[in-house]
Design an enzyme around this catalytic site. Structure first.
Site, short mmCIF file in Angstrom:
data_model
loop_
_atom_site.label_atom_id
_atom_site.label_comp_id
_atom_site.label_asym_id
_atom_site.label_seq_id
_atom_site.Cartn_x
_atom_site.Cartn_y
_atom_site.Cartn_z
N ILE A 142 0.81 -1.20 0.23
CA ILE A 142 0.16 -0.16 0.07
C ILE A 142 0.86 1.27 -0.15
O ILE A 142 2.07 1.08 0.22
CB ILE A 142 -0.92 0.17 1.34
CG1 ILE A 142 -0.12 0.09 2.52
CG2 ILE A 142 -1.86 -1.01 1.05
CD1 ILE A 142 -0.87 0.39 3.80
N ILE B 211 4.19 1.03 -12.92
CA ILE B 211 3.26 -0.07 -13.62
C ILE B 211 1.98 0.49 -13.75
O ILE B 211 1.34 1.16 -12.63
CB ILE B 211 3.50 -1.38 -12.95
CG1 ILE B 211 4.92 -1.84 -12.73
CG2 ILE B 211 2.53 -2.45 -13.79
CD1 ILE B 211 5.83 -1.96 -13.95
N TYR C 95 6.80 4.73 2.39
CA TYR C 95 6.94 3.53 1.26
C TYR C 95 8.27 3.24 0.88
O TYR C 95 8.71 2.05 0.81
CB TYR C 95 6.36 3.87 0.30
CG TYR C 95 5.99 3.09 -0.83
CD1 TYR C 95 4.92 1.97 -0.93
CD2 TYR C 95 6.87 3.21 -2.04
CE1 TYR C 95 4.72 1.40 -1.83
CE2 TYR C 95 6.64 2.51 -3.08
CZ TYR C 95 5.63 1.47 -3.07
OH TYR C 95 5.32 0.53 -4.29
N PRO D 109 9.80 -3.13 -9.48
CA PRO D 109 9.03 -2.59 -10.63
C PRO D 109 9.15 -0.97 -10.54
O PRO D 109 9.38 -0.29 -9.46
CB PRO D 109 7.48 -2.80 -10.49
CG PRO D 109 7.72 -3.78 -9.29
CD PRO D 109 8.72 -3.82 -8.43
N GLN E 123 7.38 9.77 0.01
CA GLN E 123 7.27 8.54 0.02
C GLN E 123 8.18 7.94 1.05
O GLN E 123 8.80 6.86 0.85
CB GLN E 123 7.19 7.65 -1.09
CG GLN E 123 5.99 8.04 -2.07
CD GLN E 123 6.01 6.85 -3.10
OE1 GLN E 123 6.98 6.40 -3.62
NE2 GLN E 123 4.61 6.27 -3.17
N1 LIG Z 1 1.98 -0.23 -9.51
C1 LIG Z 1 3.12 0.08 -9.29
O1 LIG Z 1 3.47 1.04 -10.45
C2 LIG Z 1 4.06 -0.48 -8.43
C3 LIG Z 1 5.44 -0.15 -8.61
C4 LIG Z 1 6.40 -0.51 -7.97
C5 LIG Z 1 6.22 -1.39 -7.15
N2 LIG Z 1 4.90 -1.76 -6.87
C6 LIG Z 1 4.33 -2.83 -5.62
O2 LIG Z 1 3.93 -3.82 -6.36
C7 LIG Z 1 2.85 -4.30 -5.50
C8 LIG Z 1 1.29 -4.35 -6.24
O3 LIG Z 1 1.04 -3.12 -6.48
P1 LIG Z 1 -0.25 -2.80 -7.28
O4 LIG Z 1 -0.02 -1.42 -7.95
O5 LIG Z 1 -0.64 -3.82 -8.20
O6 LIG Z 1 -1.27 -2.70 -6.04
P2 LIG Z 1 -2.96 -2.59 -6.24
O7 LIG Z 1 -3.34 -2.45 -7.35
O8 LIG Z 1 -3.23 -1.36 -5.07
O9 LIG Z 1 -3.39 -3.87 -5.31
C9 LIG Z 1 -2.94 -4.16 -4.19
C10 LIG Z 1 -3.16 -5.46 -3.74
O10 LIG Z 1 -2.68 -5.82 -2.52
C11 LIG Z 1 -3.81 -6.05 -1.57
N3 LIG Z 1 -3.71 -5.58 -0.41
C12 LIG Z 1 -3.24 -4.44 0.27
N4 LIG Z 1 -3.09 -4.55 1.63
C13 LIG Z 1 -3.20 -5.89 1.87
C14 LIG Z 1 -3.05 -6.40 3.13
N5 LIG Z 1 -2.56 -5.57 4.20
N6 LIG Z 1 -3.45 -7.59 3.45
C15 LIG Z 1 -3.62 -8.58 2.25
N7 LIG Z 1 -3.74 -7.72 1.01
C16 LIG Z 1 -3.33 -6.56 0.79
C17 LIG Z 1 -5.03 -5.63 -2.25
O11 LIG Z 1 -6.01 -6.41 -1.75
P3 LIG Z 1 -7.61 -5.51 -1.72
O12 LIG Z 1 -8.12 -5.95 -3.43
O13 LIG Z 1 -8.44 -6.42 -0.95
O14 LIG Z 1 -7.43 -4.15 -1.47
C18 LIG Z 1 -4.73 -5.62 -3.66
O15 LIG Z 1 -4.83 -7.13 -3.97
C19 LIG Z 1 2.82 -3.54 -4.18
O16 LIG Z 1 3.65 -4.31 -3.25
C20 LIG Z 1 3.38 -2.42 -4.77
O17 LIG Z 1 4.32 -1.44 -3.70
C21 LIG Z 1 4.00 -1.40 -7.36
#
Ligand SMILES: NC(=O)c1ccc[n+]([C@@H]2O[C@H](COP(=O)([O-])OP(=O)(O)OC[C@H]3O[C@@H](n4cnc5c(N)ncnc54)[C@H](OP(=O)(O)O)[C@@H]3O)[C@@H](O)[C@H]2O)c1
Length: 241
Positions: A85, A180, A147, A177, A144
């Site tokens: 998050i 994304i 984060y 990543p 951040q």
């Molecule tokens: N998107 C990017 O550009 C990016 C870049 C670098 C790193 N990341 C990392 O990649 C990962 C996925 O990111 P995303 O963008 O796909 O995120 P997202 O679309 O916000 O999805 C987050 C997922 O994590 C779940 N989640 C959040 N808090 C949780 C908790 N306490 N217990 C269990 N599940 C939890 C959410 O469940 P619910 O659906 O129930 O809320 C959802 O399935 C994260 O670790 C993020 O920091 C993302």
């Protein structure tokens, strides 16, 4: 027998792409999520991948949730710590709650999820732990501090645990990543994305969740058995370590 893979936050965003790619590669996949029941239900309907609701920041909930997965699918051989998050704020405005929520989910969540499966992986002499960190854990990002600290912590966790798992056939790796195109990033105002973020990405676009998922499938495979404690940077050339 196909291996069991558990993906935290596996019902949407990058995690959903990872769950789908692992299933396509022949794994029995369990996708965990936190609270978005509607999305999880639709995901299971569309993919046939079962979803399990618990909070990765709660150790007891993780132990109980993993026990359910083991009961229904078998021992967890591949763990993808993807749930994460953001609670962005400039540091002078960041509240203790902003700090704790992010550290508890993004960093302590790795302990809570990995600890209950670790002994079984050691006993079976096989395991794959893949941690989804972030470019902002590598380079830091203003707004951040919480984060970036949590994601840098994920890299320390990866490197230390890799050394403990190596002799037991367990690899522990991280993927960082860049930006994304998931809801997390689409939540950033369009103007900030097009004028400030995309111009910093040499390939000129956001990454796709499937591009991260393919890295996970590789790290989970037998072919990646000699790779441990490493970090794959998948960021379109935005940052080199
Ligand atoms: N998107 C990017 O550009 C990016 C870049 C670098 C790193 N990341 C990392 O990649 C990962 C996925 O990111 P995303 O963008 O796909 O995120 P997202 O679309 O916000 O999805 C987050 C997922 O994590 C779940 N989640 C959040 N808090 C949780 C908790 N306490 N217990 C269990 N599940 C939890 C959410 O469940 P619910 O659906 O129930 O809320 C959802 O399935 C994260 O670790 C993020 O920091 C993302």
């Amino acid at each position: 027998m196909s291996r069991v893979a558990l993906v935290t936050g596996g019902s949407r965003g990058i995690g959903a792409a990872i769950s789908i790619a692992l299933k396509a590669a022949g794994y029995k996949v369990a996708a965990n999520y936190a609270g978005n029941d509607e999305t999880a239900r639709a995901f299971t309907e569309a993919t046939g991948i079962p979803t399990y609701k618990w909070d990765v920041s709660d150790y007891a909930a993780c132990t109980a949730g993993i026990a359910r997965v083991v009961d229904e699918l078998g021992p967890v051989e591949v763990l993808v710590n993807n749930a994460g998050i953001t609670r962005d704020a400039m540091f002078h405005k960041m509240t203790p709650e902003n700090w704790s929520a992010v550290i508890d989910t993004n960093l302590t969540g790795l302990f809570n999820m990995t600890h209950p499966v670790w002994t079984g992986m050691r006993d079976r002499n096989f395991g794959r732990v893949i941690n989804i960190s972030s470019i902002n854990g590598q380079k830091g990002q203003m707004g951040q501090v919480n984060y970036s600290a949590s994601k840098a912590g994920d890299l320390g966790f990866t490197k230390a645990l890799a050394q403990e798992g190596a002799a037991k056939g367990i690899t522990v790796n991280a993927i960082c990543p860049g930006y994304i195109g998931t809801e997390m990033v689409r939540a950033i105002p369009e103007k900030v994305l097009t004028e400030r973020i995309i111009p910093q990405i040499p390939v000129g676009r956001l990454g796709e969740p499937e591009e991260i998922a393919r890295c996970v499938v590789f790290l989970a495979s037998d072919d990646a058995g000699f790779i441990t404690g490493s970090t794959i940077s998948a960021n379109g050339g935005q940052f080199f370590v």
